[in-house]
Design a protein around this motif. Sequence first.
Motif, PDB file in Angstrom:
ATOM      1  N   MET A  77     -12.871 -10.078  12.004  1.00 42.53           N
ATOM      2  CA  MET A  77     -12.018  -8.940  12.202  1.00 42.53           C
ATOM      3  C   MET A  77     -11.253  -8.649  10.916  1.00 42.53           C
ATOM      4  N   PRO A  78     -11.303  -7.432  10.391  1.00 47.40           N
ATOM      5  CA  PRO A  78     -10.601  -7.110   9.147  1.00 47.40           C
ATOM      6  C   PRO A  78      -9.085  -7.156   9.333  1.00 47.40           C
ATOM      7  N   ASP A  79      -8.392  -7.412   8.222  1.00 45.90           N
ATOM      8  CA  ASP A  79      -6.931  -7.388   8.260  1.00 45.90           C
ATOM      9  C   ASP A  79      -6.440  -6.018   8.675  1.00 45.90           C
ATOM     10  N   ARG A  80      -5.330  -6.009   9.405  1.00 40.11           N
ATOM     11  CA  ARG A  80      -4.686  -4.763   9.777  1.00 40.11           C
ATOM     12  C   ARG A  80      -4.020  -4.191   8.527  1.00 40.11           C
ATOM     13  N   SER A  81      -4.075  -2.906   8.350  1.00 40.87           N
ATOM     14  CA  SER A  81      -3.453  -2.254   7.198  1.00 40.87           C
ATOM     15  C   SER A  81      -2.094  -1.701   7.578  1.00 40.87           C
ATOM     16  N   ILE A  82      -1.180  -1.707   6.608  1.00 46.73           N
ATOM     17  CA  ILE A  82       0.125  -1.090   6.785  1.00 46.73           C
ATOM     18  C   ILE A  82       0.330  -0.087   5.661  1.00 46.73           C
ATOM     19  N   PRO A  83       1.028   0.997   5.929  1.00 49.78           N
ATOM     20  CA  PRO A  83       1.278   1.973   4.871  1.00 49.78           C
ATOM     21  C   PRO A  83       2.332   1.445   3.889  1.00 49.78           C
ATOM     22  N   VAL A  84       2.113   1.715   2.613  1.00 48.63           N
ATOM     23  CA  VAL A  84       3.045   1.331   1.559  1.00 48.63           C
ATOM     24  C   VAL A  84       3.282   2.564   0.694  1.00 48.63           C
ATOM     25  N   THR A  85       4.540   2.846   0.406  1.00 48.97           N
ATOM     26  CA  THR A  85       4.867   3.973  -0.459  1.00 48.97           C
ATOM     27  C   THR A  85       5.009   3.459  -1.881  1.00 48.97           C
ATOM     28  N   LEU A  86       4.377   4.135  -2.807  1.00 50.59           N
ATOM     29  CA  LEU A  86       4.371   3.731  -4.203  1.00 50.59           C
ATOM     30  C   LEU A  86       4.640   4.954  -5.066  1.00 50.59           C
ATOM     31  N   SER A  87       5.647   4.867  -5.914  1.00 51.56           N
ATOM     32  CA  SER A  87       5.938   5.967  -6.835  1.00 51.56           C
ATOM     33  C   SER A  87       5.374   5.629  -8.207  1.00 51.56           C
ATOM     34  N   VAL A  88       4.633   6.554  -8.776  1.00 49.32           N
ATOM     35  CA  VAL A  88       4.062   6.366 -10.113  1.00 49.32           C
ATOM     36  C   VAL A  88       4.279   7.644 -10.922  1.00 49.32           C
TER      37      VAL A  88
END
Length: 69
Positions: free
Chosen positions: A1-12
Motif C-alpha cells: 500500500m503506498p504512503d498516504r500523501s499530505i498537501p504541503v505549501t512551498l513558496s519559491v
Amino acid sequence: MPDRSIPVTLSVPVSLDEEIRNSKEEYGMNYSEYIRHCVREHESNNAERPNVQLGTDGNGEVLRDEGAA
C-alpha cells in the motif's frame, strides 16, 4: 500500500518555479513528483541513512539518530 500523501505549501521565487517547470517536463514528471524526487535525492536528506549526525548539543556533543535502544 503506498504512503498516504499530505498537501504541503512551498513558496519559491518565480525564477525557481520556472526552473522546476522546465526540469519536470524534461524528466516526464508532474510538479509534485519532481519536488519529491529532488527532496529524496538531495545529499542532505538523511531520512534513510542510519546512524547519521543530526547536529550537536549545547556542550558540542554530537547528536546521532542511532535507532531504538
